[in-house]
Design a protein around this motif. Structure first.
Motif, PDB file in Angstrom:
ATOM      1  N   GLN A   6      -7.113   4.361  -2.280  1.00 20.72           N
ATOM      2  CA  GLN A   6      -7.707   3.688  -1.127  1.00 20.72           C
ATOM      3  C   GLN A   6      -6.916   2.436  -0.706  1.00 20.72           C
ATOM      4  O   GLN A   6      -7.385   1.670   0.140  1.00 20.72           O
ATOM      5  CB  GLN A   6      -9.147   3.287  -1.448  1.00 20.72           C
ATOM      6  CG  GLN A   6     -10.054   4.466  -1.790  1.00 20.72           C
ATOM      7  CD  GLN A   6     -11.415   4.017  -2.306  1.00 20.72           C
ATOM      8  OE1 GLN A   6     -11.498   3.227  -3.243  1.00 20.72           O
ATOM      9  NE2 GLN A   6     -12.475   4.518  -1.686  1.00 20.72           N
ATOM     10  N   ASP A  45      -5.545  -2.325   2.795  1.00 24.38           N
ATOM     11  CA  ASP A  45      -4.499  -3.124   3.430  1.00 24.38           C
ATOM     12  C   ASP A  45      -4.834  -3.363   4.896  1.00 24.38           C
ATOM     13  O   ASP A  45      -4.651  -4.469   5.429  1.00 24.38           O
ATOM     14  CB  ASP A  45      -3.155  -2.412   3.299  1.00 24.38           C
ATOM     15  CG  ASP A  45      -1.980  -3.375   3.392  1.00 24.38           C
ATOM     16  OD1 ASP A  45      -2.143  -4.546   2.998  1.00 24.38           O
ATOM     17  OD2 ASP A  45      -0.905  -2.964   3.862  1.00 24.38           O
ATOM     18  N   GLU A  46      -5.358  -2.332   5.552  1.00 25.68           N
ATOM     19  CA  GLU A  46      -5.769  -2.470   6.950  1.00 25.68           C
ATOM     20  C   GLU A  46      -6.944  -3.431   7.076  1.00 25.68           C
ATOM     21  O   GLU A  46      -6.992  -4.270   7.997  1.00 25.68           O
ATOM     22  CB  GLU A  46      -6.157  -1.091   7.503  1.00 25.68           C
ATOM     23  CG  GLU A  46      -6.523  -1.092   8.980  1.00 25.68           C
ATOM     24  CD  GLU A  46      -5.326  -1.379   9.866  1.00 25.68           C
ATOM     25  OE1 GLU A  46      -5.548  -1.915  10.976  1.00 25.68           O
ATOM     26  OE2 GLU A  46      -4.188  -1.084   9.462  1.00 25.68           O
ATOM     27  N   LEU A  47      -7.879  -3.354   6.152  1.00 29.62           N
ATOM     28  CA  LEU A  47      -9.043  -4.244   6.165  1.00 29.62           C
ATOM     29  C   LEU A  47      -8.617  -5.702   5.976  1.00 29.62           C
ATOM     30  O   LEU A  47      -9.125  -6.598   6.655  1.00 29.62           O
ATOM     31  CB  LEU A  47     -10.022  -3.834   5.056  1.00 29.62           C
ATOM     32  CG  LEU A  47     -11.284  -4.695   4.905  1.00 29.62           C
ATOM     33  CD1 LEU A  47     -12.141  -4.590   6.171  1.00 29.62           C
ATOM     34  CD2 LEU A  47     -12.077  -4.264   3.681  1.00 29.62           C
ATOM     35  N   TYR A  59     -11.759  -0.881  -5.865  1.00 28.94           N
ATOM     36  CA  TYR A  59     -11.400   0.345  -5.158  1.00 28.94           C
ATOM     37  C   TYR A  59     -10.376   1.134  -5.964  1.00 28.94           C
ATOM     38  O   TYR A  59      -9.744   0.612  -6.895  1.00 28.94           O
ATOM     39  CB  TYR A  59     -10.824   0.021  -3.773  1.00 28.94           C
ATOM     40  CG  TYR A  59      -9.537  -0.796  -3.811  1.00 28.94           C
ATOM     41  CD1 TYR A  59      -8.293  -0.171  -3.728  1.00 28.94           C
ATOM     42  CD2 TYR A  59      -9.575  -2.176  -3.949  1.00 28.94           C
ATOM     43  CE1 TYR A  59      -7.123  -0.910  -3.774  1.00 28.94           C
ATOM     44  CE2 TYR A  59      -8.413  -2.924  -3.989  1.00 28.94           C
ATOM     45  CZ  TYR A  59      -7.192  -2.291  -3.906  1.00 28.94           C
ATOM     46  OH  TYR A  59      -6.036  -3.034  -3.964  1.00 28.94           O
ATOM     47  N   ALA A  78      -4.248   1.921   1.139  1.00 29.56           N
ATOM     48  CA  ALA A  78      -3.856   1.804   2.546  1.00 29.56           C
ATOM     49  C   ALA A  78      -5.025   1.313   3.394  1.00 29.56           C
ATOM     50  O   ALA A  78      -4.853   0.469   4.288  1.00 29.56           O
ATOM     51  CB  ALA A  78      -3.345   3.147   3.052  1.00 29.56           C
ATOM     52  N   ALA A  79      -6.212   1.826   3.124  1.00 27.74           N
ATOM     53  CA  ALA A  79      -7.389   1.407   3.888  1.00 27.74           C
ATOM     54  C   ALA A  79      -7.717  -0.058   3.624  1.00 27.74           C
ATOM     55  O   ALA A  79      -8.084  -0.796   4.549  1.00 27.74           O
ATOM     56  CB  ALA A  79      -8.586   2.287   3.517  1.00 27.74           C
TER      57      ALA A  79
END
Length: 325
Positions: free
Chosen positions: A174, A179-181, A170, A176-177
């Motif tokens: 990207q 990290d959420e995943l 990635y 932050a996204a």
């Protein structure tokens, strides 16, 4: 060591780097790898929950720290994180590497089977437990956004497959996204460890808690995880290993060890009238079993030895030079 030289030389060539890679060895054990890499000019350190006596032999250029490692600990200045038989930290190392910096890579050599929040539970019977666990740790790396490579080391061990994450799937924008995943993935793994009412565990039906109570606990646990932030998901349920007491007879007082060794030596030589022997050769004394030796030691000595792993046998092995002829 040859494996590391090839790996890191290839990386420097591919990236056009002249500076040698920095590293942190999580769960470094005896610190030998840290010492070798530091001697080769790589800046870094090793961290372990328990200090080893051999650490004092390496010198000031080898940086070793005695402390527990938490999943929320980050190492933004490290190029590589290393997990060589890192036990319960193994699945966390790709996560820590991904969160430390976009350029941080990792190397893990899985051994003991741990999930994020405890022992790893098998889910497939068609694979060996080792293969299934390697696939799990590989999956963790993929979820963390790494291209995961697998290799087999030439080392004297039955568990010599290593997993390497040195590039990302990635863009840095990207992060932050991803990290959420990662947080959601870890939460789901913890949900799986909370078993449904009446579910079989280890081949036995759980009877010690009423079904209604287990259902309430299950729903409450999953709701808590659903509302949990990423950092909370990382830390929840993980118990860093506490400092382990040294119980291999090496921490016993020297005068106590010397007295036991002397007592055993005298026991083996008892009844030997001529220490030089009839032929002039040194007498090796008698041969006695451990139980025979223990029968001659007082109860206080035996009680103290029972608190050590291996007891009398370990103490005698630690002083094998006295008894080998």
């Amino acid at each position: 060591m040859e494996n590391w030289k090839i790996l890191w030389e290839d990386e420097r060539t591919a990236k056009g780097l002249s500076r040698k890679q920095s590293f942190v060895d999580l769960g470094c054990g005896n610190g030998l790898l840290v010492h070798i890499l530091s001697s080769e000019g790589h800046s870094g350190k090793g961290i372990d929950v328990r200090r080893r006596k051999i650490w004092d032999m390496y010198g000031p250029q080898t940086h070793l720290e005695e402390c527990a490692v938490s999943p929320n600990d980050l190492y933004p200045d490290a190029d590589w994180l290393i997990g060589n038989h890192s036990d319960e930290l193994t699945p966390w190392i790709p996560v820590i590497a991904a969160r430390s910096s976009y350029s941080c890579c990792y190397f893990v050599l899985p051994c003991c089977f741990f999930d994020f929040h405890g022992k790893y539970n098998r889910r497939q019977s068609k694979k060996t437990q080792y293969r299934e666990y390697l696939d799990f740790v590989t999956e963790v790396g993929l979820v963390c956004g790494f291209n995961v490579e697998e290799d087999c080391l030439r080392i004297p061990s039955t568990k010599r497959v290593c997993l390497i994450g040195k590039s990302r799937t990635y863009l840095t924008s990207q992060s932050a996204a991803l990290d959420e995943l990662r947080g959601r993935y870890i939460s789901r793994r913890q949900c799986h460890s909370i078993r449904a009412p009446g579910e079989v565990e280890g081949g036995h039906q759980r009877e010690h808690q009423p079904a209604a109570s287990r259902a309430v606990d299950l729903i409450a646990g999953r709701e808590a995880l659903k509302n949990m932030g990423v950092a909370g998901a990382l830390i929840s349920g993980f118990q860093p290993r506490g400092k382990e007491p040294v119980r291999n007879c090496t921490a016993l007082p020297k005068d106590f060890v010397d007295s036991v060794v002397l007592e055993v030596a005298n026991l083996l030589l008892s009844g030997i009238q001529d220490l030089s022997g009839a032929s002039g050769a040194w007498s090796r004394g008698e041969s006695l079993t451990l139980s025979e030796i223990a029968a001659h030691l007082n109860e206080d000595t035996l009680k103290r030895l029972r608190n050590e792993y291996g007891g009398l046998q370990t103490l005698l092995r630690n002083n094998h030079q006295v008894f080998e002829g």
